[in-house]
Design a protein around this motif. Structure first.
Motif, mmCIF file in Angstrom:
data_model
loop_
_atom_site.group_PDB
_atom_site.id
_atom_site.type_symbol
_atom_site.label_atom_id
_atom_site.label_comp_id
_atom_site.label_asym_id
_atom_site.label_seq_id
_atom_site.Cartn_x
_atom_site.Cartn_y
_atom_site.Cartn_z
ATOM 1 N N GLN A 17 -12.292 -6.679 -3.962
ATOM 2 C CA GLN A 17 -11.514 -5.937 -4.655
ATOM 3 C C GLN A 17 -10.862 -4.592 -4.013
ATOM 4 O O GLN A 17 -11.816 -4.283 -3.233
ATOM 5 C CB GLN A 17 -12.287 -5.292 -5.746
ATOM 6 N N VAL A 18 -9.731 -4.411 -4.049
ATOM 7 C CA VAL A 18 -9.117 -3.242 -3.393
ATOM 8 C C VAL A 18 -9.902 -2.192 -4.124
ATOM 9 O O VAL A 18 -10.141 -1.976 -5.138
ATOM 10 C CB VAL A 18 -7.438 -3.139 -3.473
ATOM 11 N N LEU A 19 -9.637 -0.724 -3.417
ATOM 12 C CA LEU A 19 -10.087 0.349 -3.992
ATOM 13 C C LEU A 19 -9.453 1.048 -5.065
ATOM 14 O O LEU A 19 -9.954 1.640 -5.966
ATOM 15 C CB LEU A 19 -10.606 1.305 -2.627
ATOM 16 N N THR A 20 -8.136 0.962 -4.769
ATOM 17 C CA THR A 20 -7.488 1.892 -5.350
ATOM 18 C C THR A 20 -6.206 1.231 -6.041
ATOM 19 O O THR A 20 -4.926 1.367 -5.537
ATOM 20 C CB THR A 20 -6.956 3.203 -4.946
ATOM 21 N N PRO A 21 -6.244 0.158 -7.010
ATOM 22 C CA PRO A 21 -5.286 -0.803 -7.520
ATOM 23 C C PRO A 21 -4.272 0.033 -8.536
ATOM 24 O O PRO A 21 -4.788 0.816 -9.137
ATOM 25 C CB PRO A 21 -6.168 -1.898 -8.109
ATOM 26 N N LYS A 43 -9.261 0.520 4.164
ATOM 27 C CA LYS A 43 -10.117 -0.016 3.492
ATOM 28 C C LYS A 43 -9.342 -0.795 2.498
ATOM 29 O O LYS A 43 -10.077 -1.982 2.073
ATOM 30 C CB LYS A 43 -10.936 1.260 2.756
ATOM 31 N N ASN A 44 -8.218 -0.512 1.771
ATOM 32 C CA ASN A 44 -7.782 -1.241 0.860
ATOM 33 C C ASN A 44 -7.340 -2.782 1.637
ATOM 34 O O ASN A 44 -7.452 -3.768 1.095
ATOM 35 C CB ASN A 44 -6.801 -0.663 0.133
ATOM 36 N N THR A 100 -1.380 -0.656 -4.043
ATOM 37 C CA THR A 100 -2.404 -0.018 -4.103
ATOM 38 C C THR A 100 -1.641 1.561 -3.816
ATOM 39 O O THR A 100 -0.617 1.541 -3.317
ATOM 40 C CB THR A 100 -3.502 -0.129 -3.062
ATOM 41 N N PHE A 113 -8.682 -6.414 0.972
ATOM 42 C CA PHE A 113 -7.913 -7.423 0.308
ATOM 43 C C PHE A 113 -7.946 -8.688 1.007
ATOM 44 O O PHE A 113 -8.138 -9.747 0.545
ATOM 45 C CB PHE A 113 -6.419 -6.758 0.001
ATOM 46 N N CYS A 118 0.760 -1.134 0.016
ATOM 47 C CA CYS A 118 0.060 0.121 0.036
ATOM 48 C C CYS A 118 0.962 1.264 -0.081
ATOM 49 O O CYS A 118 1.575 1.470 0.818
ATOM 50 C CB CYS A 118 -0.848 0.093 1.225
ATOM 51 N N THR A 163 -0.662 -7.431 -5.117
ATOM 52 C CA THR A 163 -1.266 -6.527 -5.198
ATOM 53 C C THR A 163 -0.637 -5.197 -4.610
ATOM 54 O O THR A 163 0.052 -5.151 -3.630
ATOM 55 C CB THR A 163 -2.546 -6.609 -4.608
#
Length: 322
Positions: free
Chosen positions: A305-309, A295-296, A94, A300, A72, A92
């Protein structure tokens, strides 16, 4: 299972309880020494890393974190995160694009006002008992060029257009026809079209050295440059020479190539305003950024789904580790 998050960011301690209250176990490592030690000692159980663009996360570090599943990044930029290494591992990534846009835009306008109106030198003169009457340009009605019209660029444009009646031009990867601003095809064309040029584009290979000698010469001896984005967007040597030779009127900088080391030339010049990479720092922005990280992470580790990939390059390895 409680996920373990390695926190490399040094400015968010007051807001880390947000993540702890969500059940995450945090390992704080804000210095290079602590970072290396944390990875060596706890690498096998670190599930997530919280970093920011200039701090990054490098391929050798990713390789030393076999349990790592998500990175992140605070803020929009992720220029020193090895996206290829993350992709090869199926990790992932973000970011926090847009969360601190208001804070950065406020700082950009503050720098522009300080630079054009020469506030630092006026303040210093009064403190020394002087009372200089220096004629300085007004901002009202001037032409503002913005390099990068994302969330930050848009927030700057709105402040300049509505607050100072400026006309707005921009250069962006894409022409945004829905906006009432003038698109310029190149950074040099943008510089030529404006009185003030604000750099608001992300860092990385795609934006490296967009502002060079040619663009600075196009900005001209009455033009002012503000950079609240990444130092890599501007050729530092070209900027120093342009300032020394007065080929541009001045520059205000919040970002530097080798932070916290600032070239001595910038410190000695009277037509420069300097701040220590703080444009995105405000209580509101920091809280919002950490909340988005939370939130992400919750999404995850909850299988959503993450918010800001962040878009990753195609994996070069078929042996992704998750």
């Amino acid at each position: 299972m409680t996920a373990t998050v390695l926190v490399l960011v040094e400015t968010i301690n007051d807001y880390l309880p947000i993540l702890e209250h969500q059940g995450f176990h945090l390992i704080l490592a804000p210095t290079p020494t602590e970072r290396a030690q944390a990875i060596a000692t706890h690498g096998s159980r670190i599930d997530a890393v919280l970093t920011r663009g200039p701090l990054g996360l490098y391929a050798d570090e990713i390789a030393a974190l076999p349990a790592l599943k998500i990175i992140c990044v605070i803020g929009a930029g992720y220029e020193h995160v090895d996206l290829q290494a993350a992709s090869d591992r199926g990790i992932t990534v973000t970011n926090g694009a847009g969360v601190n846009a208001s804070s950065v835009a406020d700082h950009a306008m503050a720098l522009l006002l300080s630079l054009v109106r020469d506030i630092p030198r006026a303040d210093a003169a009064v403190r020394e008992g002087d009372w200089p009457k220096i004629m300085r340009p007004s901002l009202a009605g001037k032409r503002l060029g913005i390099l990068g019209l994302g969330a930050v660029g848009m927030a700057i444009a709105q402040r300049a257009a509505l607050g100072f009646d400026m006309s707005i031009s921009y250069h962006n990867r894409q022409h945004r026809a829905e906006l009432p601003y003038t698109f310029c095809a190149t950074p040099t064309e943008l510089a030529r079209s404006c009185d003030f040029l604000i750099v608001a584009t992300p860092g990385g290979i795609g934006t490296r050295h967009l502002i060079n000698k040619q663009a600075l010469d196009a900005l001209g001896p009455n033009g002012f440059l503000v950079n609240i984005a990444r130092a890599s967007v501007v050729v530092t040597a070209d900027l120093i020479t342009a300032l020394e030779q007065r080929r541009i009127a001045g520059a205000a900088l919040d970002v530097f190539d080798d932070e916290p080391n600032v070239p001595a030339a910038f410190k000695s010049l009277k037509n420069v305003v300097l701040t220590p990479h703080v444009a995105g720092l405000s209580p509101e922005a920091t809280q919002g950024t950490v909340e988005l990280v939370g939130k992400n992470l919750v999404a995850f580790f909850g299988g959503k789904q993450v918010l800001t990939p962040v878009a990753l390059p195609a994996a070069l390895s078929t042996s992704a580790v998750r």
